[in-house]
Scaffold this active site. Structure first.
Site: not given
Length: 314
Positions: A140, A142, A290, A305
């Site tokens: 995917h 983000d 990723h 993150r």
């Protein structure tokens, strides 16, 4: 035994028809072009860069990220990011404030009300896999359900399982380069719908997601986006959030999207990173997908993150 005549010896049997279903991934040559045509490939003067694959992923050595980068260092790191798409920094062990300060050198930070946060910092997402089941173990990009998806992200592993828990990234410019010409002709100029519901519905209660439907309505993005800094063309659809290609019947759209989703699965387009506690990965969310490998069972894996706000894809 009867002698073999010259005429019989030269007969070659006809090969049966080599049919396989259309739209798959096949063996053979793949063009692995790391940078755009005409790009000036220069050495790096402010750090050591160690490539981790042919086109994507590089370890950066000799820097302390707890010190915000100078303009010169920021410029050189940005060039490395554009050329290698994801950068790895070992053993940084940054505080949340230092992690935020590093990311701020690339722009405004993004908040995401759909995920947990670290303490009182709304722009530091926390992924504690002891509390919430694993869910990023699919290819995917983000937040493509936003009108302006994240430009990039800075991820730090706070706690790492004794084995497993790697993350992989895929180079979506190289993936686009290697599509058959007829497929590229079909998708150049096409647009696709992105929606947060399919990806989050796999692990979040429907009543929780329903509260955000008006906040994040479905959006359209180009199937092939242009990188705003390099001009490179890249695939921009992903399994988590892309639901259909505009203007195609659903069955035809599903079939074409399945083919495009497969491209991230090619090992030649990937890099795999084995984490140690305190490591940092900084990736270009515009150019990559990723996959967080969920192979560590009940062991703890805690990551934080910080995402950098992006622009509208074109």
């Amino acid at each position: 035994m009867a002698p073999v005549s010259a005429s019989n010896a030269s007969v070659v049997p006809a090969l049966r028809h080599p049919h396989v279903p259309a739209g798959g991934l096949y063996e053979g040559h793949r063009e692995l072009r790391r940078v755009p045509e005409g790009w000036e490939d220069r050495p790096y003067g402010l750090f050591e860069l160690v490539p981790q694959s042919a086109t994507i992923g590089a370890e950066i050595r000799g820097l302390d990220l707890s010190v915000p980068p100078s303009p010169a260092l920021r410029g050189e790191l940005n060039r490395a990011l554009l050329e290698w798409k994801v950068l790895f920094f070992r053993g940084q062990r940054l505080t949340s404030d230092a992690q935020r300060a590093f990311a701020l050198a690339w722009g405004e930070l993004e908040t995401n009300p759909l995920v947990a946060t670290a303490g009182g910092a709304k722009d530091v997402a926390r992924f504690d896999r002891t509390a919430v089941p694993s869910f990023e173990n699919v290819w995917h990009t983000d937040v493509t359900f936003r009108e302006r998806p994240a430009m990039g992200a800075v991820l730090q592993l706070r706690e790492v399982p004794p084995a497993g828990g790697d993350t992989l990234w895929a180079d979506m410019a190289v993936a686009y380069d290697n599509l058959p010409r007829d497929v590229r002709d079909r998708i150049d100029g096409a647009r696709a719908v992105h929606d947060f519901v399919p990806g989050f519905a796999r692990y979040s209660p429907a009543e929780h997601l329903a509260r955000f439907q008006d906040v994040f309505p479905p959006v359209e993005h180009p199937v092939v986006r242009t990188h705003p800094e390099t001009g490179r063309r890249m695939l921009f659809v992903n399994t988590s959030f892309t639901t259909r290609i505009v203007g195609l019947p659903q069955e035809e759209s599903d079939r074409l999207l399945r083919l495009l989703f497969q491209q991230a699965h090619v090992p030649e387009y990937q890099v795999r990173f084995r984490w140690q506690a305190g490591d940092i990965a900084f990736w270009d969310n515009r150019a990559t997908q990723h996959y967080a490998v969920a192979d560590y069972g009940t062991h703890r894996r805690i990551a934080e993150r910080v995402a950098i706000a992006g622009d509208r894809p074109y």
